[in-house]
Design an enzyme around this catalytic site. Structure first.
Site, PDB file in Angstrom:
ATOM      1  N   GLU A  47       0.839  -1.192   0.000  1.00 27.17           N
ATOM      2  CA  GLU A  47       0.000   0.000   0.000  1.00 27.17           C
ATOM      3  C   GLU A  47       0.883   1.255   0.000  1.00 27.17           C
ATOM      4  O   GLU A  47       1.862   1.344   0.747  1.00 27.17           O
ATOM      5  CB  GLU A  47      -0.891  -0.042   1.243  1.00 27.17           C
ATOM      6  CG  GLU A  47      -1.827   1.117   1.408  1.00 27.17           C
ATOM      7  CD  GLU A  47      -2.689   0.976   2.650  1.00 27.17           C
ATOM      8  OE1 GLU A  47      -3.620   1.780   2.811  1.00 27.17           O
ATOM      9  OE2 GLU A  47      -2.419   0.054   3.464  1.00 27.17           O
ATOM     10  N   LYS A 116      -9.170   2.709  -2.213  1.00 28.14           N
ATOM     11  CA  LYS A 116      -9.478   2.011  -0.971  1.00 28.14           C
ATOM     12  C   LYS A 116     -10.877   2.403  -0.507  1.00 28.14           C
ATOM     13  O   LYS A 116     -11.222   3.579  -0.423  1.00 28.14           O
ATOM     14  CB  LYS A 116      -8.433   2.382   0.085  1.00 28.14           C
ATOM     15  CG  LYS A 116      -8.487   1.566   1.358  1.00 28.14           C
ATOM     16  CD  LYS A 116      -7.270   1.902   2.223  1.00 28.14           C
ATOM     17  CE  LYS A 116      -7.209   1.061   3.483  1.00 28.14           C
ATOM     18  NZ  LYS A 116      -5.981   1.352   4.270  1.00 28.14           N
ATOM     19  N   CYS A 154      -5.607  -3.236   2.006  1.00 27.85           N
ATOM     20  CA  CYS A 154      -5.482  -3.358   3.461  1.00 27.85           C
ATOM     21  C   CYS A 154      -6.808  -3.508   4.201  1.00 27.85           C
ATOM     22  O   CYS A 154      -7.370  -4.590   4.267  1.00 27.85           O
ATOM     23  CB  CYS A 154      -4.691  -2.171   4.003  1.00 27.85           C
ATOM     24  SG  CYS A 154      -3.938  -2.508   5.621  1.00 27.85           S
ATOM     25  N   ARG A 332     -21.892 -48.450  15.689  1.00 32.22           N
ATOM     26  CA  ARG A 332     -22.470 -49.562  14.932  1.00 32.22           C
ATOM     27  C   ARG A 332     -22.792 -50.739  15.854  1.00 32.22           C
ATOM     28  O   ARG A 332     -23.816 -51.401  15.705  1.00 32.22           O
ATOM     29  CB  ARG A 332     -21.518 -49.983  13.806  1.00 32.22           C
ATOM     30  CG  ARG A 332     -22.018 -51.132  12.911  1.00 32.22           C
ATOM     31  CD  ARG A 332     -23.432 -50.898  12.392  1.00 32.22           C
ATOM     32  NE  ARG A 332     -23.624 -49.642  11.713  1.00 32.22           N
ATOM     33  CZ  ARG A 332     -23.710 -49.509  10.396  1.00 32.22           C
ATOM     34  NH1 ARG A 332     -23.623 -50.579   9.622  1.00 32.22           N
ATOM     35  NH2 ARG A 332     -23.910 -48.329   9.857  1.00 32.22           N
ATOM     36  N   GLY A 347      -2.371 -61.272   8.983  1.00 40.27           N
ATOM     37  CA  GLY A 347      -0.991 -60.893   9.277  1.00 40.27           C
ATOM     38  C   GLY A 347      -0.537 -59.745   8.404  1.00 40.27           C
ATOM     39  O   GLY A 347       0.627 -59.358   8.449  1.00 40.27           O
ATOM     40  N   GLY A 348      -1.480 -59.173   7.637  1.00 39.29           N
ATOM     41  CA  GLY A 348      -1.179 -58.017   6.804  1.00 39.29           C
ATOM     42  C   GLY A 348      -1.600 -56.725   7.471  1.00 39.29           C
ATOM     43  O   GLY A 348      -2.199 -56.712   8.558  1.00 39.29           O
ATOM     44  N   TRP A 464      -9.181 -53.670  -6.048  1.00 36.55           N
ATOM     45  CA  TRP A 464      -8.306 -54.784  -5.686  1.00 36.55           C
ATOM     46  C   TRP A 464      -8.944 -55.568  -4.540  1.00 36.55           C
ATOM     47  O   TRP A 464      -8.512 -55.563  -3.399  1.00 36.55           O
ATOM     48  CB  TRP A 464      -6.919 -54.272  -5.301  1.00 36.55           C
ATOM     49  CG  TRP A 464      -5.889 -55.351  -5.172  1.00 36.55           C
ATOM     50  CD1 TRP A 464      -5.309 -55.792  -4.026  1.00 36.55           C
ATOM     51  CD2 TRP A 464      -5.317 -56.137  -6.218  1.00 36.55           C
ATOM     52  NE1 TRP A 464      -4.414 -56.791  -4.287  1.00 36.55           N
ATOM     53  CE2 TRP A 464      -4.393 -57.024  -5.626  1.00 36.55           C
ATOM     54  CE3 TRP A 464      -5.499 -56.189  -7.599  1.00 36.55           C
ATOM     55  CZ2 TRP A 464      -3.646 -57.947  -6.366  1.00 36.55           C
ATOM     56  CZ3 TRP A 464      -4.758 -57.095  -8.334  1.00 36.55           C
ATOM     57  CH2 TRP A 464      -3.844 -57.962  -7.721  1.00 36.55           C
ATOM     58  N   LYS A 590     -17.947 -52.394  -7.941  1.00 33.86           N
ATOM     59  CA  LYS A 590     -17.656 -52.892  -6.594  1.00 33.86           C
ATOM     60  C   LYS A 590     -17.930 -51.818  -5.542  1.00 33.86           C
ATOM     61  O   LYS A 590     -18.376 -52.117  -4.427  1.00 33.86           O
ATOM     62  CB  LYS A 590     -16.203 -53.353  -6.502  1.00 33.86           C
ATOM     63  CG  LYS A 590     -15.881 -54.569  -7.359  1.00 33.86           C
ATOM     64  CD  LYS A 590     -14.416 -54.973  -7.230  1.00 33.86           C
ATOM     65  CE  LYS A 590     -14.108 -56.177  -8.123  1.00 33.86           C
ATOM     66  NZ  LYS A 590     -12.681 -56.560  -8.077  1.00 33.86           N
ATOM     67  N   SER A 615     -21.419 -47.188 -13.120  1.00 34.01           N
ATOM     68  CA  SER A 615     -20.492 -48.302 -13.329  1.00 34.01           C
ATOM     69  C   SER A 615     -20.149 -48.490 -14.799  1.00 34.01           C
ATOM     70  O   SER A 615     -19.200 -49.202 -15.131  1.00 34.01           O
ATOM     71  CB  SER A 615     -21.090 -49.601 -12.774  1.00 34.01           C
ATOM     72  OG  SER A 615     -21.321 -49.488 -11.391  1.00 34.01           O
TER      73      SER A 615
END
Length: 627
Positions: A47, A116, A154, A332, A347-348, A464, A590, A615
């Site tokens: 300014e 301004k 400003c 839920r 185990g994943g 996947w 899916k 889809s």
């Protein structure tokens, strides 16, 4: 635009010399040349930068005002050949009144003047002593390379209804603010919050420039502020107390701003209430000199958009994620009046996180963990590493442990449908996944329990998952978490529960795999997901850019090439982006029937939430962009 979809902008803070218009003009010209060489297309100065803000009653001296006007023309003349638009602050006599103005300069011409509107006259400010506001609304915007921007000064930002609000609703995609905000304890933070908020509310980019070194320190001190924000995030905020001229620059994503405005219905509704476009004047200020081509994109590009790089921010995200998941599952269970869960443990990473959330939920509800029926179902591809990790984890957590091998049942199924078990095709793999789901569902019926799903958001995006296999559950607790965010979330529980930290660390280090194909000769995982569908860090980047930021594939490819330049070459990225787009479109069916699950990040793929798509959509348009 400098690059397709982007425009390079800057907030500049020159040194000033109080009431020395010639010296100040020189400083502005020098910075304009420097920024132009740097490829900046639009720049804003503070300014009253031609005179300095702190001239006081000198503003009432004709000598100063005449010099300011002369030097304004000099600035225009000496920047005439530059491919840049600059907005400078200067006092001007207009219709017999002195105005505090922002002046837009391009190709040697003064293209527009914005006075301004709100003059502060409180605390340390006495602007109404010298200036007059324009009682008429100024309906004008400026157009640069097809991008519209507005100018406010400003206090116009601090007003209850800022000037920029009207400008944005009239189409301004960038707002530039010429300011002289002095420095006080804590004020810098407030200014940044205000700029950040305005860029959020207006779905715009915001450039803020405030006076710096050289202003009078008779009563005030100015630290120099160059701040750039885009859609609620500050991309640049200059270091404080610099004594030399400086600027901050960034490449603004105009296409993203336009997309945000299309999506946000509240913004569109507000536009309807505003004055019609016929009242606004749109002034083309595109320089005659063409924009300089850019070799690099100047904006932060996060290769891991779902995982904060700052440790404190990551910790905060993990706490919030844990609370969202835990309270979602608790509700839920209360709704279904269930005190038992059935969950498959491989185990994943994904099933581990689901189990950890289940334990925390049971603790919160004061239900014994034995109500969590954790089932390991070894099959043809299960390795010793994953099975041992699953058993160690379940034992340490004190849940009900069940082991149900699926081999004999799947072999009988092969015989029933006439499938050759030596043929390791999709039937071979999906039969195992569906067998596991059938076991979990039937066991849940037997125990009057819920089946807790384990699949994550990235798997949903890629499709996947075996349709009506691991794709299905009674509640998908991980459905809102991308794969890259799963690892730090599991590590978070390792810090919380040290007795399982070593097991969790090994699970984190285990390659991601559905383990549906026999292990190799060394007993190691033979089927690695990322070898087949691509690195999840790339896919999560694609998910974020396509669905959260709504970018076009050509831009996604461009950004990914920059973000992953030290890990993947462009052709590798193009290959996996093609894979992602092809699978994302083809696997919508899916997602159209996915179970309930909590939204955690800025995206949900639930057909009842953020993403609602047919889809049958064709991906050809998207794939064509990256060929």
């Amino acid at each position: 635009m400098n690059r397709p979809g982007f425009v390079r902008v800057a907030s500049a803070v020159p040194r000033v010399e109080v009431a020395n218009c010639e010296a100040n003009a020189t400083h502005i010209i020098d910075l304009a040349h420097k920024m132009s060489t740097d490829g900046v297309r639009l720049a804003v100065f503070p300014e009253l930068s031609v005179t300095a803000y702190t001239c006081g009653d000198l503003f009432l001296q004709p000598t100063l005002i005449h010099s300011a006007k002369e030097q304004l023309q000099r600035i225009a003349d000496e920047t005439a050949l530059l491919p840049i638009v600059i907005v400078v602050g200067v006092p001007l006599m207009i219709n017999g009144a002195l105005r505090n103005c922002g002046v837009v300069i391009s190709s040697g011409e003064i293209k527009g003047v914005q006075s301004k509107e709100y003059l502060p006259n409180y605390s340390e400010f006495y602007e109404k002593r010298w200036f007059r506001h324009d009682a008429r609304a100024q309906h004008q915007l400026y157009v640069l390379d097809g991008v519209r921007f507005g100018v406010e000064i400003c206090e116009d930002l601090w007003a209850p209804i800022p000037v920029s609000t009207h400008q944005a609703l009239a189409g301004a995609e960038i707002i530039v603010n010429l300011s002289a905000s002095n420095d006080l304890v804590g004020k810098r933070s407030n200014v940044e919050k205000l700029v950040e908020h305005q860029s959020t509310a207006l779905r715009c980019a915001y450039l803020y420039s405030a006076s710096g070194y050289g202003e009078s320190t008779t009563d005030l001190v100015f630290d120099g502020k160059a701040i750039i924000a885009e859609l609620g995030k500050i991309t640049n905020s200059s270091a404080r107390w610099q004594t030399e001229a400086f600027y901050e620059s960034a490449d603004i994503d105009i296409e993203l701003i336009r997309s945000e405005r299309v999506v946000n219905s509240s913004f569109t509704d507000c536009r309807v209430r505003e004055d019609g476009p016929e009242l606004w004047k749109y002034i083309d200020v595109t320089p005659k000199a063409p924009a300089i081509e850019q070799t690099e994109l100047r904006r932060p590009i996060d290769a891991m958009p779902f995982v904060p790089s700052n440790p404190e921010a990551l910790e905060k995200q993990c706490i919030e994620t844990a609370n969202i998941q835990t309270h979602a599952l608790a509700k839920r269970m209360a709704t279904t009046r269930s005190k038992d869960l059935v969950i498959g443990i491989s185990g994943g990473l994904d099933s581990t996180l689901a189990l950890l959330v289940a334990c925390e939920t049971f603790d919160m509800l004061d239900i014994p963990r034995k109500g969590i029926h954790a089932v390991t179902m070894p099959g043809f591809g299960t390795t010793g590493r994953t099975k041992n990790n699953a058993l160690q984890l379940m034992e340490a957590l004190g849940v009900d442990i069940r082991e149900i091998p699926i081999g004999p049942a799947v072999e009988q199924h092969f015989a029933d449908i006439g499938h050759n078990p030596e043929k390791h095709d999709v039937t071979y793999e999906n039969s195992q996944a569906r067998m596991r789901t059938m076991i979990l569902m039937d066991l849940a019926n037997e125990l009057n329990a819920l089946v807790l799903g384990t699949g994550d958001l990235s798997e949903l995006a890629l499709g996947w998952a075996t349709y009506n296999g691991d794709h299905m559950s009674m509640y998908g607790i991980n459905a809102g978490i991308p794969k890259t965010a799963i690892r730090p979330q599991v590590a978070f529980y390792g810090k919380k529960w040290p007795n399982i930290a070593s097991t969790l660390a090994d699970i984190i280090d285990t390659p991601v795999s559905p383990e549906l194909l026999p292990a190799n000769n060394d007993g190691m995982i033979a089927q690695k997901t990322e070898d087949l569908v691509g690195p999840y860090e790339l896919h999560d980047f694609f998910i974020y850019q396509l669905l959260v930021m709504r970018r076009e594939p050509r831009i996604i490819l461009q950004l990914a090439t920059i973000a992953f330049r030290n890990r993947f070459d462009k052709e590798t990225i193009r290959h996996w982006l093609h894979t992602f787009l092809r699978r994302f479109f083809a696997q919508q069916f899916k997602r159209s029937c996915m179970p309930d699950g909590p939204k955690v990040h800025a995206l949900s793929l639930s057909p009842r939430g953020d993403w609602r798509a047919p889809s049958d959509a064709d991906s050809a348009l998207w794939l064509h962009q990256i060929k």
